[in-house]
Scaffold this active site. Structure first.
Site, PDB file in Angstrom:
ATOM      1  N   ASP A 153     134.788  54.268  24.027  1.00 32.90           N
ATOM      2  CA  ASP A 153     135.525  54.983  22.974  1.00 32.90           C
ATOM      3  C   ASP A 153     134.645  56.073  22.367  1.00 32.90           C
ATOM      4  OD1 ASP A 153     137.632  53.170  23.392  1.00 32.90           O
ATOM      5  OD2 ASP A 153     136.655  51.714  22.091  1.00 32.90           O
TER       6      ASP A 153
ATOM      7  N   HIS B  53     139.200  47.999  20.155  1.00 25.60           N
ATOM      8  CA  HIS B  53     139.029  48.704  21.432  1.00 25.60           C
ATOM      9  C   HIS B  53     140.369  48.919  22.144  1.00 25.60           C
ATOM     10  CE1 HIS B  53     137.121  50.044  25.086  1.00 25.60           C
ATOM     11  NE2 HIS B  53     137.539  49.002  25.780  1.00 25.60           N
TER      12      HIS B  53
END
Ligand code: APR
Length: 333
Positions: free
Chosen positions: A151, A180
């Site tokens: 990310d 996530h």
């Protein structure tokens, strides 16, 4: 020098991740386990002239136990990947069973190892590991990590693009916190370095946020049925593993994003709880790593009203994901 183990080593993520570990010079032993094709991957990697000695195992005859013996770091991309139309949560049922069994083997064979979880949905699979470790009396929040580095890697790349200098991506820093998956991923774009232009429109911020949150979908779509991110995930997983290995080796002050149980921090996550205005069990944030694992979880710091709203939208979903993972183990007990 340490021993690293990859579980799911023959997969789309597992193979390039194993290659990066083999090439790293940070380990002396690399042990690979998968339910299929491990021998081929081992034969191939073992010809590379770096110090790490590669061994591989398949399920029969205690393969998993032998792979895990003496492990310092275990990286886990085992499971099924996301197909078009599937969310990470759709994967839950299949991958939950896989990671539960792997967690049991780690708990009994290498309970002191650092465990780096890539198998999705990470928001839920990390709590599964924690609950299995708790059942076995070996849970230490400082050594259990959900790998959320991708990310941040995506945020670096996309922010650099918006800033008109894609080549500067490695020098961009953006804290990404939360979870996530989708809206649980919260980029704190106001803390980007170098900063975004002061006149960046709200529309642009929303677009950028959405791209970071749902960047994985771009890959799923482009792969047209063949799976989800593998190469960028392997890169990100290796980046994180290298940081953990360097911290294990005694290097100080290493900071990395990671999804952790907030009790990993000496204050039990109190600072983040206060910043969020409510308690949450697991959260992804930049953490400081040391030879025993997490030493400190960094606070969120100053967030904008827009980012506060993103956090408020993230928390209910994140909490649901956490409960789903924990209950997969506790409800069965
Ligand atoms: N033990 C070990 N390996 C396993 C097990 C198991 N019980 N079950 C499946 N595997 C292996 C598969 O044999 C395969 O080689 O895991 C590997 C997964 O590889 P891929 O199917 O290519 O999937 P990949 O794209 O690598 O993604 C794996 O990581 O990011 C996540 O969402 C992704 O959950 C998925 C996982």
């Amino acid at each position: 020098m340490p021993k690293a183990v990859v579980l799911g080593a023959a997969g789309g993520i597992g193979q390039p991740l194993s290659l990066l570990l083999k090439a790293s010079h940070l380990i002396t032993e690399l042990s690979l386990f998968d339910i299929v094709n491990t021998p081929g991957v081992v034969a191939d990697l073992s010809h590379i002239a770096t110090p790490a000695q590669v061994t591989g195992y398949l399920p029969p005859n205690d393969g998993l136990v032998n792979a895990l013996k003496g492990a310092d770091v275990v990286v886990i991309p085992a499971g099924v990947p996301r197909k078009p139309g599937m969310t990470r949560d759709d994967l839950f049922r299949i991958n939950a069973g896989i990671v539960r069994d792997l967690a049991k083997a780690i708990a009994t064979t290498s309970p002191k190892a650092f465990v780096l979880v890539i198998s999705n949905p990470v928001n839920s699979t990390v709590p599964i590991f924690a609950e299995v470790f708790r059942e076995h009396g070996v849970f230490d929040a400082r050594r259990l990590f959900g790998v959320t580095t991708l990310d941040v890697v995506r945020a670096q790349t996309f922010v650099a693009e918006v800033q008109g200098d894609g080549r500067n991506a490695p020098n961009v820093t953006v804290p990404v916190v939360g979870g996530h998956s989708g809206v649980t991923i919260v980029p704190l774009l106001s803390q980007s370095q170098p900063p975004l232009a002061a006149n960046t429109s709200e529309e642009k911020l929303k677009e950028l946020t959405h791209r970071i949150q749902f960047g994985g979908d771009e890959v799923v779509k482009a792969k047209d049925g063949a799976g989800s991110a593998t190469l960028s995930m392997a890169y990100a997983g290796a980046e994180f593993a290298f940081k953990v290995l360097r911290a294990l080796g005694g290097e100080k002050g290493i900071i990395s994003p990671s999804y952790v149980h907030l009790s990993a921090d000496a204050n039990g996550g109190g600072v983040i709880h206060k910043e969020l205005g409510r308690p949450v069990e697991y959260f992804s944030a930049p953490v400081e790593l040391g030879p025993n694992g997490v030493e400190r979880i960094l606070p969120l710091g100053k967030v904008t009203a827009y980012e506060k709203a993103l956090l408020e939208a993230a928390l209910p979903e994140l909490e649901g994901n956490i409960t789903k993972g924990s209950e997969f183990i506790t409800a069965a007990a």
